[in-house]
Design an enzyme around this catalytic site. Structure first.
Site, PDB file in Angstrom:
ATOM      1  N   ASP A 263       0.857  -1.175   0.000  1.00 33.78           N
ATOM      2  CA  ASP A 263       0.000   0.000   0.000  1.00 33.78           C
ATOM      3  C   ASP A 263       0.901   1.236   0.000  1.00 33.78           C
ATOM      4  OD1 ASP A 263      -2.111   1.702  -0.050  1.00 33.78           O
ATOM      5  OD2 ASP A 263      -3.155   0.877   1.682  1.00 33.78           O
TER       6      ASP A 263
HETATM    7  C1  BGC Z   1      -5.037   3.354   0.277  1.00 33.71           C
HETATM    8  C2  BGC Z   1      -5.259   2.316  -0.802  1.00 33.71           C
HETATM    9  C3  BGC Z   1      -5.104   2.917  -2.167  1.00 33.71           C
HETATM   10  C4  BGC Z   1      -3.749   3.572  -2.264  1.00 33.71           C
HETATM   11  C5  BGC Z   1      -3.456   4.176  -3.625  1.00 33.71           C
HETATM   12  C6  BGC Z   1      -3.792   4.172   0.046  1.00 33.71           C
HETATM   13  O1  BGC Z   1      -3.774   5.275   0.879  1.00 33.71           O
HETATM   14  O2  BGC Z   1      -4.995   2.710   1.527  1.00 33.71           O
HETATM   15  O3  BGC Z   1      -6.525   1.746  -0.646  1.00 33.71           O
HETATM   16  O4  BGC Z   1      -5.302   1.954  -3.146  1.00 33.71           O
HETATM   17  O5  BGC Z   1      -3.660   4.592  -1.292  1.00 33.71           O
HETATM   18  O6  BGC Z   1      -4.195   5.293  -3.860  1.00 33.71           O
END
Ligand code: BGC
Length: 739
Positions: A263
């Protein structure tokens, strides 16, 4: 490209080129050289890395993605196309209800169709991968990301996870019509302590496997091409460096050979977690756990090669990771067509078509949950009553929720617009009456400037005028519809809250309005279950509308006027108060149950100041019709491999009903403590007025499997109870013995 050629390609890459495939950067690195100065500096990313980077985060649109790809490939030595990955969670341009609303449809087939639309729209806009589905099981409504989950139940989550992956990928044999699905956030992100965002998860392996992993497993089994790690710790190790989760369970047990992506910045966050002392150690941990792509940090870009050269990382490990990324690109057909057919014209033809809108309307209809309907106030008859619509969401197009980042509020049919289409002018009026919030200071945390914050909200004088206008209009009305709810920014990522009731300013307004003594209907807009305890007393009818999406207004009017009979059922219970959280219908038995035969009064499992039961249980939802259930008939009282549970349903109303029949079991005695109820099967049965139907559920032995004392997945002989009913708290039961 043939695998042998792909292998040759891998072997021909330099270390820098290999590492590049494992790095994901955001669009600002590609848009212009100047823009790249800031983030480049911050992450310590060199132009050399940008030139060989493997994937791009959250850039979409046919024109933009084509431009970036074209420019990139022109300079690229090996012509390995970029992968465009984006958060397309419940709609690209046509926005469906938030996933908690999708969960309330209890209709995975319909949701598979919806994700087919999402895939086509996304593909036309140049996206190759979506970070969806999010399948984090959630039992704590304080967590803002309830919004993105289909709810609290392992079975339902697994069914939706599968449906979403199949819908997104549209795989036919080797062919890949849709876009690649990245299931997230692995694992157990929804169980953060105290419902607080990014917080620690510490639970037994048994519970992890039994409840929390089912959604991810179903997505992987359905062929999801990628998995995203989660931000949380599990058993002392953050997911991104957690070999038990990523290697042992995901890769070895489940046989997942697709791409694992961290993530956002989660590799680097291993340092803040306190398990790595610097970026080098963070890289080592993540790589050893087989995390392939580093999203948006400089860790892999700067540390991977030195680690290999120092002999700390086996080069094989890196090659395997690069191979998985190249293979994904190949599976998507990017070497043949790096744009995958995305052109501006194609995009225009595909986005927000009438067909897409009409599917969104149907899905939204099924997602709406009728929570209360005193004296059958609903459905309304058009133009029979004078209706006043009030509240901050009445004339609001921002009904798409926080994670519809590519959607546009301007496409949304508001409740007011839909009502005005339905009713003649003299029978419908609108007064906002009150603001959404009294104070918008919290938006500063999300980047709003002081001026923007200041421009929001009403002055004391405006507040007074708005209230008086609403009161005056209310006097002339027969029915008042309140469109109330949470601010979009109060749920979603980083949207944890400890007060999950309607904002005070709205409650005060409703308090005033109900003194008029009219009939009152609440449309509740929220990204989570709210505590609607007070509203249950005040309102005649309540519809839970989530963030209903592009067709929100239309679908709500369809329900209000009975063109469609409500069929939504909660996939997450609504608590009576926040003190009950976390909670789930699927809880373990205790030695002193509330209705204990041996313990009385104080010494049972309960609160002194609150019921145990939720305000609205899991599976709950009313209909305008009435369906009667006959007694249960079991094909046998002694099950060996299979058992059929049957009953007759009779629609004793004049409405066509979509009845969601739910089957739960209880394993009475196990080698470890078992839950009081577990959902196993459900059917959405359509019944014409006065129609009668036989419903049959087939229970297999494997439906009774669980993680036993020795952690084997199996079942033990003994007594079981089967419950069938309208929701987790309204069931009839029968017993059988498993031989
Ligand atoms: C979130 C994810 C997301 C990623 C990319 C993160 O802050 O937890 O769910 O896919 O950002 O945008």
């Amino acid at each position: 490209m043939q695998e042998a050629k792909l292998k040759e390609l891998l072997d021909s890459l330099t270390w820098t080129e290999k590492v590049g495939q494992l790095v994901q950067l955001s669009g600002d690195f590609f848009h212009s050289a100047e823009l790249a100065v800031g983030p480049k500096k911050k992450l310590g990313i060199t132009q050399e890395t940008i030139d060989v980077v493997g994937s791009v985060l959250n850039v979409t649109g046919a024109e933009t993605t084509r431009n970036i790809q074209e420019k990139y490939l022109k300079n690229s030595h090996h012509k390995i196309p970029l992968l465009f990955m984006a958060d397309i969670i419940y709609g690209y341009r046509t926005i469906f209800p938030i996933p908690l609303g999708l969960g309330a449809t209890w209709n995975p087939e319909l949701i598979e169709e919806a994700y087919g639309v999402i895939a086509r729209e996304s593909r036309s806009a140049g996206a190759h991968v979506t970070y969806a589905p999010m399948v984090d099981l959630v039992r704590d409504a304080r967590w803002g990301r309830c919004l993105e989950s289909t709810g609290e139940d392992p079975q339902l989550n697994a069914d939706f996870a599968k449906a979403m992956v199949l819908g997104l990928q549209q795989e036919q044999g080797e062919m890949f019509e849709g876009i690649a699905s990245c299931v997230k956030h692995f694992a157990a992100y929804g169980a953060g302590e105290a419902g607080r965002e990014y917080n620690t998860v510490d639970m037994s392996e048994r519970r992890l496997r039994q409840d929390y992993l089912s959604g991810y497993k179903a997505a992987v089994d359905a062929g999801a091409k990628l998995v995203m790690t989660s931000f949380n710790t599990y058993d002392g190790m953050p997911a991104t460096g957690n070999e038990f989760l990523l290697k042992e369970i995901l890769r070895d047990e489940w046989g997942f050979d697709g791409v694992i992506i961290s993530d956002y910045a989660a590799v680097q966050e291993l340092i803040a977690h306190g398990v790595a002392k610097d970026e080098r150690e963070a890289t080592l941990l993540a790589m050893k756990a087989t995390n392939d792509i580093d999203m948006k940090t400089g860790c892999y870009a700067n540390e991977l090669e030195p680690l290999v050269k120092a002999g700390a990382i086996d080069p094989e490990l890196v090659d395997e990771a690069v191979w998985r990324v190249l293979k994904l690109k190949n599976d998507l057909g990017l070497f043949e067509d790096p744009y995958r057919g995305s052109t501006v014209e194609q995009e225009q033809r595909t986005l927000l078509t009438e067909e897409n809108r009409s599917l969104a309307r149907k899905v939204t209809q099924e997602s709406l949950v009728l929570l209360q309907n005193k004296n059958d106030l609903l459905p309304l008859k058009p133009n029979e009553d004078k209706i006043l619509l009030v509240g901050p969401y009445g004339d609001e197009q921002d009904l798409i929720g926080l994670w519809a980042v590519h959607g546009k509020s301007s496409d949304v049919v508001s409740i007011r617009a839909a009502l005005e289409k339905e009713l003649s002018k003299e029978n419908v009026a609108f007064e906002k009456g009150c603001d959404l919030l009294a104070d918008y200071q919290f938006l500063g945390e999300f980047g709003a400037t002081k001026e923007q914050i200041h421009s929001l909200g009403m002055t004391a004088e405006e507040k007074e005028i708005a209230l008086n206008k609403a009161l005056a209009a209310g006097k002339k009305a027969d029915i008042i519809i309140y469109a109330m709810g949470e601010h979009t920014m109060q749920s979603g990522e980083a949207g944890s809250r400890t007060d999950i009731s309607l904002p005070t300013i709205q409650k005060e307004f409703m308090e005033q309005m109900i003194t008029l003594g009219k009939k009152n209907i609440l449309i509740s807009i929220s990204g989570r279950p709210l505590t609607l305890t007070k509203e249950v007393e005040q309102m005649d009818a309540i519809i839970q509308a989530w963030f209903p999406g592009t067709e929100g207004g239309n679908a709500l009017v369809d329900i209000l006027f009975g063109k469609v009979n409500p069929s939504g059922r909660l996939s997450m219970g609504f608590p009576e108060n926040v003190g009950q959280l976390p909670m789930s219908y699927n809880e373990f038995k205790t030695g002193r149950p509330l209705n204990s035969s041996t313990h009385r009064g104080r010494f049972v499992t309960k609160y002194l100041d609150s019921p145990n039961a939720p305000l609205f249980p899991f599976g709950f939802g009313l209909s305008y019709g009435k369906v009667e259930y006959s007694e249960l008939i079991l094909s046998t009282k002694q099950m060996t491999d299979e058992l059929t549970v049957s009953l007759r349903l009779k629609n004793i109303s004049d409405y066509t009903c979509l009845e969601t029949v739910q089957l739960y079991i209880q394993d009475v005695t196990g080698s470890v403590v078992r839950p009081v109820k577990e959902l196993k099967k459900y059917q959405k049965v359509s019944l014409l007025p006065n129609e009668e139907k036989l419903v049959e559920f087939s229970l297999q032995r494997s439906d009774l499997y669980y993680y036993m004392k020795d952690m084997q997945f199996g079942t033990e002989a003994g007594e079981f109870i089967v419950f069938v009913g309208k929701n987790a708290n309204d069931t009839q039961q029968a017993e059988f013995e498993l031989m």
